[in-house]
Design a protein around this motif. Sequence first.
Motif, PDB file in Angstrom:
ATOM      1  N   LEU A 185       8.515  -0.033 -10.306  1.00 42.43           N
ATOM      2  CA  LEU A 185       8.167   1.199  -9.593  1.00 42.43           C
ATOM      3  C   LEU A 185       8.769   2.432 -10.273  1.00 42.43           C
ATOM      4  N   TYR A 207       7.825  -6.215  -7.070  1.00 40.62           N
ATOM      5  CA  TYR A 207       8.738  -5.076  -7.068  1.00 40.62           C
ATOM      6  C   TYR A 207      10.187  -5.478  -6.757  1.00 40.62           C
ATOM      7  N   GLU A 241       6.588   3.264 -13.116  1.00 38.20           N
ATOM      8  CA  GLU A 241       5.304   3.794 -12.635  1.00 38.20           C
ATOM      9  C   GLU A 241       5.442   5.256 -12.229  1.00 38.20           C
ATOM     10  N   SER A 275       0.829  -1.207   0.000  1.00 43.24           N
ATOM     11  CA  SER A 275       0.000   0.000   0.000  1.00 43.24           C
ATOM     12  C   SER A 275       0.862   1.256   0.000  1.00 43.24           C
ATOM     13  N   ARG A 327       2.603   1.702  -3.505  1.00 45.40           N
ATOM     14  CA  ARG A 327       1.689   2.168  -4.553  1.00 45.40           C
ATOM     15  C   ARG A 327       1.326   3.631  -4.425  1.00 45.40           C
TER      16      ARG A 327
END
Length: 439
Positions: free
Chosen positions: A211, A201, A214, A153, A156
């Motif tokens: 990541l 990840y 992203e 969590s 992200r």
Amino acid sequence: MPNRIWLPAMVTWRGTEDGFVTPDVHDIYVRYAMGGPGLIVLEATGIRDVASGPLLRLSHDRFIPGLKALVDEMRATGDALVMPQIIDFLKIATRKATRAFMESLVARGQLSEALLGLSDAEFERDQSRHLTARQQRDFLYGYRQQIEDLDLSEIRRIPDWFAAAARRARACGFDGVELHFAHAYTMASFLSVTNGRRDAYGGSFENRLRLPLEVVRAVREEIGPDFVVGCRFLGSEDILGDDGVTRGNTLADAQEIALARAGLDVLSVSRGGKFEDARQPPVGEAMYPYTGHSGAVCIPRARRDPPAVNTFLADGIRRAVRAAGLLTPVVTAGKIHTFDQAEGVLRDERADLVGMARALLADPDLPRKWRQGEDAPARACVFCPYCEDEDQHHRVVTCTLWPKDPGDHRRRLIPAAWQEGRPWDPRGVFAADRATRRA
């Protein structure tokens, strides 16, 4: 850019404890702008709205006014492009004395209270019997959060934090942002082959890149195509193990990473600067990632280090990017401090832009002097540890070559501008001279 001189991010320790711009922050960056570099990268600027000492932040809209005023003043002073380096970093604590460390573990139920009956020397001698491997590391070096500690969590949320900081940077009037994917910090740790996560990840190259990609996508979607998005990352990690073997990402890894991220507008290449081989800090101090072998190659200053010692990394990455048919500019840095050195790197097409941190700290006017063909009066960096020591101990970063404050032998005064009609008082903020300079 008016020229190809790139001022890399350097932490100055001049902000407030809650991350706001101060007159001291203003003074140093306006002084850099006066010197005439092509682009100035503001120091590492936090994206999380958490306490981080006197480091700048872009983690909330409340930081926009101060940074906007700084950008406006820099633009009124020089023609350099300006962008902040935005960073995510994890928690770190100072190393505790033996008794304090024992008591903290007992208070958390992680150590038997009976062990408090041992003397400090007895506990230190038999620590491996009483502590887990992780607790031993925290005992010897101080607590340091790792990416393996993060839950999904939190991971992200990181792209959104970067994107929001980039949006605020645009609102401040910056020309772009540099994403900090280098050294000992969060994003570099995900990219590294030392990433020990066992989920989407970590592990494979694709997972380690997940990541960072992203983050790049989130930032670009947030600020659009007409805002510079650069990235500072490692050409190699150079982590020296106890066995004398270096490990971590190599140039070959960096070439793949650069290609995967080639949609970025600029790639700034650094080296090393990792926690994994840093020296043990004294009690009361936190680990500093530039004290081991990887730190020495990150900030080269040994006599045996030739000029432009790390440019082979930028050269290798640039060749890989060009071989892929891409024109993404590549920045090099590392012990470049004369005109001939910088011009030689560009002439030989080993890099597209030349980063000079310590050289411009020592003499902010180098670009102006070189533009006028004046290399002789340059105040050349002597590659001493003075500025590095100030940074390590969280003191305002200055240069040993700057003039001393007559009232405080430790304090250095920002040097007056070269050939200016009247000297600049670094303790002020140009208050009486602003209207004249803008005119």
